[in-house]
Design a protein around this motif. Structure first.
Motif, PDB file in Angstrom:
ATOM      1  N   MET A   1      -5.466   1.993  10.119  1.00  0.00           N
ATOM      2  CA  MET A   1      -4.496   2.687   9.324  1.00  0.00           C
ATOM      3  C   MET A   1      -3.428   1.692   8.915  1.00  0.00           C
ATOM      4  N   SER A   2      -2.967   1.839   7.698  1.00  0.00           N
ATOM      5  CA  SER A   2      -1.824   1.048   7.257  1.00  0.00           C
ATOM      6  C   SER A   2      -0.708   2.017   6.880  1.00  0.00           C
ATOM      7  N   VAL A   3       0.527   1.594   7.094  1.00  0.00           N
ATOM      8  CA  VAL A   3       1.688   2.451   6.877  1.00  0.00           C
ATOM      9  C   VAL A   3       2.511   1.895   5.724  1.00  0.00           C
ATOM     10  N   ALA A   4       2.933   2.788   4.805  1.00  0.00           N
ATOM     11  CA  ALA A   4       3.796   2.377   3.693  1.00  0.00           C
ATOM     12  C   ALA A   4       5.177   2.011   4.226  1.00  0.00           C
ATOM     13  N   GLU A   5       5.947   1.265   3.446  1.00  0.00           N
ATOM     14  CA  GLU A   5       7.278   0.833   3.873  1.00  0.00           C
ATOM     15  C   GLU A   5       8.196   2.001   4.214  1.00  0.00           C
ATOM     16  N   ASP A   6       8.054   3.120   3.505  1.00  0.00           N
ATOM     17  CA  ASP A   6       8.919   4.276   3.771  1.00  0.00           C
ATOM     18  C   ASP A   6       8.549   4.991   5.064  1.00  0.00           C
ATOM     19  N   GLY A   7       7.378   4.698   5.629  1.00  0.00           N
ATOM     20  CA  GLY A   7       6.931   5.304   6.872  1.00  0.00           C
ATOM     21  C   GLY A   7       6.458   6.736   6.743  1.00  0.00           C
ATOM     22  N   ARG A   8       6.472   7.274   5.551  1.00  0.00           N
ATOM     23  CA  ARG A   8       6.073   8.674   5.348  1.00  0.00           C
ATOM     24  C   ARG A   8       4.643   8.845   4.877  1.00  0.00           C
ATOM     25  N   THR A   9       4.051   7.790   4.392  1.00  0.00           N
ATOM     26  CA  THR A   9       2.666   7.832   3.936  1.00  0.00           C
ATOM     27  C   THR A   9       1.913   6.643   4.512  1.00  0.00           C
ATOM     28  N   GLY A  10       0.603   6.761   4.491  1.00  0.00           N
ATOM     29  CA  GLY A  10      -0.236   5.679   4.979  1.00  0.00           C
ATOM     30  C   GLY A  10      -1.613   5.780   4.364  1.00  0.00           C
ATOM     31  N   GLN A  11      -2.429   4.814   4.673  1.00  0.00           N
ATOM     32  CA  GLN A  11      -3.814   4.823   4.223  1.00  0.00           C
ATOM     33  C   GLN A  11      -4.714   4.721   5.435  1.00  0.00           C
ATOM     34  N   VAL A  12      -5.776   5.507   5.413  1.00  0.00           N
ATOM     35  CA  VAL A  12      -6.780   5.451   6.476  1.00  0.00           C
ATOM     36  C   VAL A  12      -8.148   5.284   5.835  1.00  0.00           C
ATOM     37  N   GLU A  13      -9.061   4.708   6.596  1.00  0.00           N
ATOM     38  CA  GLU A  13     -10.439   4.592   6.150  1.00  0.00           C
ATOM     39  C   GLU A  13     -11.296   5.495   7.020  1.00  0.00           C
ATOM     40  N   VAL A  14     -12.029   6.380   6.372  1.00  0.00           N
ATOM     41  CA  VAL A  14     -12.940   7.277   7.069  1.00  0.00           C
ATOM     42  C   VAL A  14     -14.289   7.189   6.380  1.00  0.00           C
ATOM     43  N   ALA A  15     -15.298   6.791   7.127  1.00  0.00           N
ATOM     44  CA  ALA A  15     -16.660   6.670   6.605  1.00  0.00           C
ATOM     45  C   ALA A  15     -16.698   5.794   5.357  1.00  0.00           C
ATOM     46  N   GLY A  16     -15.907   4.725   5.354  1.00  0.00           N
ATOM     47  CA  GLY A  16     -15.911   3.789   4.239  1.00  0.00           C
ATOM     48  C   GLY A  16     -15.059   4.184   3.052  1.00  0.00           C
ATOM     49  N   VAL A  17     -14.385   5.325   3.134  1.00  0.00           N
ATOM     50  CA  VAL A  17     -13.533   5.802   2.039  1.00  0.00           C
ATOM     51  C   VAL A  17     -12.075   5.686   2.469  1.00  0.00           C
ATOM     52  N   VAL A  18     -11.253   5.028   1.639  1.00  0.00           N
ATOM     53  CA  VAL A  18      -9.828   4.882   1.934  1.00  0.00           C
ATOM     54  C   VAL A  18      -9.092   6.064   1.319  1.00  0.00           C
ATOM     55  N   ARG A  19      -8.253   6.709   2.143  1.00  0.00           N
ATOM     56  CA  ARG A  19      -7.525   7.901   1.695  1.00  0.00           C
ATOM     57  C   ARG A  19      -6.035   7.739   1.984  1.00  0.00           C
ATOM     58  N   LEU A  20      -5.224   8.277   1.092  1.00  0.00           N
ATOM     59  CA  LEU A  20      -3.785   8.319   1.287  1.00  0.00           C
ATOM     60  C   LEU A  20      -3.462   9.544   2.128  1.00  0.00           C
ATOM     61  N   ILE A  21      -2.623   9.377   3.161  1.00  0.00           N
ATOM     62  CA  ILE A  21      -2.270  10.503   4.027  1.00  0.00           C
ATOM     63  C   ILE A  21      -0.763  10.629   4.171  1.00  0.00           C
ATOM     64  N   ASP A  22      -0.326  11.826   4.515  1.00  0.00           N
ATOM     65  CA  ASP A  22       1.078  12.142   4.769  1.00  0.00           C
ATOM     66  C   ASP A  22       1.334  12.003   6.260  1.00  0.00           C
ATOM     67  N   LEU A  23       2.345  11.213   6.630  1.00  0.00           N
ATOM     68  CA  LEU A  23       2.663  10.968   8.034  1.00  0.00           C
ATOM     69  C   LEU A  23       3.914  11.703   8.487  1.00  0.00           C
ATOM     70  N   SER A  24       4.479  12.541   7.644  1.00  0.00           N
ATOM     71  CA  SER A  24       5.796  13.126   7.915  1.00  0.00           C
ATOM     72  C   SER A  24       5.831  14.087   9.110  1.00  0.00           C
ATOM     73  N   LEU A  25       4.701  14.596   9.563  1.00  0.00           N
ATOM     74  CA  LEU A  25       4.705  15.514  10.703  1.00  0.00           C
ATOM     75  C   LEU A  25       4.745  14.793  12.049  1.00  0.00           C
ATOM     76  N   LEU A  26       4.498  13.494  12.039  1.00  0.00           N
ATOM     77  CA  LEU A  26       4.471  12.730  13.287  1.00  0.00           C
ATOM     78  C   LEU A  26       5.868  12.253  13.643  1.00  0.00           C
ATOM     79  N   HIS A  27       6.174  12.250  14.935  1.00  0.00           N
ATOM     80  CA  HIS A  27       7.483  11.817  15.414  1.00  0.00           C
ATOM     81  C   HIS A  27       7.482  10.315  15.657  1.00  0.00           C
ATOM     82  N   GLY A  28       8.538   9.674  15.280  1.00  0.00           N
ATOM     83  CA  GLY A  28       8.688   8.249  15.530  1.00  0.00           C
ATOM     84  C   GLY A  28       7.895   7.406  14.566  1.00  0.00           C
ATOM     85  N   PRO A  29       8.245   6.141  14.500  1.00  0.00           N
ATOM     86  CA  PRO A  29       7.546   5.249  13.566  1.00  0.00           C
ATOM     87  C   PRO A  29       6.117   4.967  14.010  1.00  0.00           C
ATOM     88  N   LEU A  30       5.250   4.820  13.039  1.00  0.00           N
ATOM     89  CA  LEU A  30       3.857   4.459  13.291  1.00  0.00           C
ATOM     90  C   LEU A  30       3.662   2.992  12.964  1.00  0.00           C
TER      91      LEU A  30
END
Length: 76
Positions: A1-30
């Motif tokens: 997983m990679s995290v955007a500078e704002d810490g609210r979004t990130g990218q994950v790879e699942v089964a070879g597909v990269v997807r943009l995800i929302d990280l705002s529900l998680l507590h603390g920095p990732l």
């Protein structure tokens, strides 16, 4: 997983597909490389590497083996 500078979004790879995800529900920095449980593009919780491996094994294709239909034929 990679995290955007704002810490609210990130990218994950699942089964070879990269997807943009929302990280705002998680507590603390990732940190990049952490494992998260994602549903519908939203990270729901952090996971250890062991937990992530266990979950991914549930979705892995079955092992190659004997054809089930062959095992069910009557002998002879």
């Amino acid at each position: 997983m990679s995290v955007a500078e704002d810490g609210r979004t990130g990218q994950v790879e699942v089964a070879g597909v990269v997807r943009l995800i929302d990280l705002s529900l998680l507590h603390g920095p990732l940190q990049s490389g952490e494992h998260v449980l994602v549903h519908s593009g939203i990270a729901l919780e952090r996971m250890s590497a062991e937990q992530a491996q266990e979950v991914m094994s549930l979705f892995a294709p079955p092992a190659v083996g004997k054809d089930v239909a062959q095992d069910q034929r009557p002998p002879g």
